[in-house]
Motif scaffolding. Structure first.
Motif, mmCIF file in Angstrom:
data_model
loop_
_atom_site.group_PDB
_atom_site.id
_atom_site.type_symbol
_atom_site.label_atom_id
_atom_site.label_comp_id
_atom_site.label_asym_id
_atom_site.label_seq_id
_atom_site.Cartn_x
_atom_site.Cartn_y
_atom_site.Cartn_z
ATOM 1 N N ILE A 157 12.991 2.037 -2.102
ATOM 2 C CA ILE A 157 12.931 0.518 -1.602
ATOM 3 C C ILE A 157 14.166 0.778 -1.324
ATOM 4 N N LEU A 158 15.426 1.839 -1.916
ATOM 5 C CA LEU A 158 16.500 2.197 -1.307
ATOM 6 C C LEU A 158 17.144 2.996 -0.207
ATOM 7 N N GLN A 159 15.488 3.050 0.725
ATOM 8 C CA GLN A 159 15.131 4.013 1.722
ATOM 9 C C GLN A 159 16.088 5.147 1.549
ATOM 10 N N GLN A 160 16.376 5.755 0.485
ATOM 11 C CA GLN A 160 16.194 7.122 0.065
ATOM 12 C C GLN A 160 15.364 8.026 0.052
ATOM 13 N N ASN A 174 0.142 -1.116 -0.168
ATOM 14 C CA ASN A 174 -0.116 0.283 -0.091
ATOM 15 C C ASN A 174 1.181 1.693 0.153
ATOM 16 N N LEU A 175 1.814 1.101 -0.868
ATOM 17 C CA LEU A 175 2.423 2.331 -0.814
ATOM 18 C C LEU A 175 2.374 3.401 -1.298
ATOM 19 N N LYS A 176 2.557 4.395 -1.061
ATOM 20 C CA LYS A 176 2.226 6.072 -1.470
ATOM 21 C C LYS A 176 3.576 7.018 -1.214
ATOM 22 N N VAL A 177 3.930 7.594 -2.153
ATOM 23 C CA VAL A 177 4.943 8.671 -1.994
ATOM 24 C C VAL A 177 4.133 10.390 -2.645
ATOM 25 N N ALA A 178 4.286 10.567 -1.687
ATOM 26 C CA ALA A 178 3.923 12.389 -2.323
ATOM 27 C C ALA A 178 4.857 13.262 -1.967
ATOM 28 N N PHE A 179 4.815 14.273 -3.155
ATOM 29 C CA PHE A 179 5.645 15.974 -3.034
ATOM 30 C C PHE A 179 4.477 17.211 -2.733
ATOM 31 N N PRO A 180 5.527 17.946 -2.888
ATOM 32 C CA PRO A 180 4.099 19.192 -1.965
ATOM 33 C C PRO A 180 3.659 19.492 -3.687
ATOM 34 N N ASN A 181 2.531 19.261 -3.482
ATOM 35 C CA ASN A 181 1.104 19.719 -4.835
ATOM 36 C C ASN A 181 1.045 18.447 -5.525
ATOM 37 N N HIS A 182 2.305 16.787 -5.340
ATOM 38 C CA HIS A 182 1.518 16.177 -5.979
ATOM 39 C C HIS A 182 2.111 14.897 -5.432
ATOM 40 N N PHE A 215 2.586 8.328 -6.927
ATOM 41 C CA PHE A 215 1.743 7.161 -6.897
ATOM 42 C C PHE A 215 1.308 6.591 -5.356
ATOM 43 N N GLU A 216 -0.048 5.740 -5.118
ATOM 44 C CA GLU A 216 -0.426 5.237 -4.061
ATOM 45 C C GLU A 216 -0.859 3.745 -3.995
ATOM 46 N N ASN A 217 -1.166 3.413 -2.765
ATOM 47 C CA ASN A 217 -1.882 2.055 -2.949
ATOM 48 C C ASN A 217 -1.342 0.788 -4.117
ATOM 49 N N LEU A 218 0.147 1.137 -3.915
ATOM 50 C CA LEU A 218 0.794 -0.143 -4.734
ATOM 51 C C LEU A 218 1.314 -1.162 -3.970
ATOM 52 N N ASN A 219 0.996 -1.709 -4.853
ATOM 53 C CA ASN A 219 1.686 -2.967 -4.009
ATOM 54 C C ASN A 219 1.989 -4.259 -4.970
ATOM 55 N N PHE A 220 2.952 -4.767 -4.905
ATOM 56 C CA PHE A 220 4.069 -6.127 -5.963
ATOM 57 C C PHE A 220 5.061 -6.862 -4.475
ATOM 58 N N SER A 221 5.017 -7.704 -4.933
ATOM 59 C CA SER A 221 5.995 -8.732 -4.482
ATOM 60 C C SER A 221 7.851 -8.622 -5.399
ATOM 61 N N LEU A 222 8.945 -8.838 -4.848
ATOM 62 C CA LEU A 222 9.370 -9.444 -5.274
ATOM 63 C C LEU A 222 10.614 -10.574 -4.781
ATOM 64 N N GLY A 245 2.110 3.176 4.038
ATOM 65 C CA GLY A 245 2.699 2.293 3.284
ATOM 66 C C GLY A 245 3.819 1.973 4.245
ATOM 67 N N ASN A 246 4.643 0.690 3.255
ATOM 68 C CA ASN A 246 6.114 0.387 3.836
ATOM 69 C C ASN A 246 6.060 -0.190 2.284
ATOM 70 N N VAL A 247 7.719 -0.857 2.193
ATOM 71 C CA VAL A 247 8.982 -1.895 1.740
ATOM 72 C C VAL A 247 9.490 -2.406 2.967
ATOM 73 N N GLN A 248 8.770 -4.443 2.801
ATOM 74 C CA GLN A 248 9.398 -5.125 4.161
ATOM 75 C C GLN A 248 10.131 -6.191 3.144
ATOM 76 N N PHE A 249 11.178 -5.865 3.624
ATOM 77 C CA PHE A 249 12.069 -6.838 3.768
ATOM 78 C C PHE A 249 12.216 -8.269 4.382
ATOM 79 N N PHE A 250 13.015 -9.140 3.867
ATOM 80 C CA PHE A 250 12.480 -10.765 3.920
ATOM 81 C C PHE A 250 13.957 -11.644 4.036
ATOM 82 N N PRO A 251 14.668 -12.225 5.222
ATOM 83 C CA PRO A 251 13.302 -12.276 6.474
ATOM 84 C C PRO A 251 13.811 -11.244 7.720
ATOM 85 N N ASN A 252 14.833 -10.358 6.776
ATOM 86 C CA ASN A 252 15.186 -8.628 7.817
ATOM 87 C C ASN A 252 15.377 -7.533 7.159
ATOM 88 N N ARG A 253 15.634 -6.112 7.362
ATOM 89 C CA ARG A 253 16.579 -5.104 6.139
ATOM 90 C C ARG A 253 17.291 -5.947 5.808
#
Length: 231
Positions: free
Chosen positions: A51-54, A10-18, A21-28, A60-68
């Motif tokens: 994804i690179l945590q920059q 359920n990832l959402k990334v937004a900047f001021p006035n823009h 994307f939102e509600n993005l879901n997928f797995s790798l 939402g979030n990016v979840q890493f397995f088994p951990n970051r």
């Protein structure tokens, strides 16, 4: 199916006035080759930076397995500001990911790692050439070798073939696909080049201005191809 190494929830990334994307879901998954495609401005690079945590998502979030800590990254950009005066050899440039500033004092194991990746990427003949004097294709292979020398389990290619001719595009991705198949390296390949995505990827993520589509590469339809074929 293998276990996932990351899941976007359920990832959402937004900047001021823009809103990007939102509600993005997928797995790798381990050993998966995923192509990320879409028009300019839909958020492909923003997704990679998240994804690179920059970048911090708005929701939402990016979840890493088994951990970051278990997920290690290799990253190959489209372009680096390396001119003809760049002093390091291709070999020394590759070694930077292992050595930092202690180049002349690599351990025996580190030297063996560099030897191995140079051989695997077919750079033996030119390894002592100054990187600044290398061709565009040779530079990209050096960038790939540097990204892989520490044996990451996730490789991210951010438009890495965009400036290459057709021969070098396929040569570079043949190398990537070899690592993907032999070592179960997971790959995220951001591209505008639909034939490349269709040839090499297992799955695709199509980003649109207000939606997304994710699935097996065979489900990338003709309408989708037309939508993103702006190269």
């Amino acid at each position: 199916m293998t276990d996932p190494i990351l899941r976007v929830n359920n990832l959402k990334v937004a900047f001021p006035n823009h809103r990007v994307f939102e509600n993005l879901n997928f797995s790798l998954h381990k050993g998966e080759f995923l192509s990320v495609v879409g028009e300019n401005g839909v958020g492909k690079t923003t997704l990679i930076r998240t994804i690179l945590q920059q970048l911090k998502p708005a929701a939402g979030n990016v979840q890493f397995f088994p951990n970051r800590k278990a997920v290690t990254f290799g990253y190959v950009p489209q372009f680096r500001n390396i001119d003809e005066e760049y002093p390091l050899s291709i070999r020394d440039f590759i070694s930077l990911n292992l050595s930092g500033i202690k180049l002349p004092w690599l351990s025996r194991k580190e030297r063996q790692q560099v030897d191995q990746i140079i051989a695997q990427t077919n750079l033996q003949r030119i390894q002592n050439r100054p990187l600044g004097m290398a061709s565009g294709g040779e530079k990209q292979k050096a960038y790939l070798a540097q990204a892989l020398v520490e044996q990451p389990n996730l490789l991210i290619l951010d438009e890495s073939t965009a400036s290459l001719d057709n021969v070098m595009k396929y040569e570079l991705l043949d190398l990537v696909k070899h690592f993907n198949q032999v070592t179960q390296l997971s790959v995220i390949f951001v591209t505008h080049d639909l034939p490349l995505a269709q040839k090499y990827a297992d799955n695709f993520l199509l980003l649109r201005p207000t939606s997304f589509k994710y699935g097996p590469i065979g489900e990338l339809s003709e309408a989708d191809v037309k939508e993103v074929s702006d190269v």
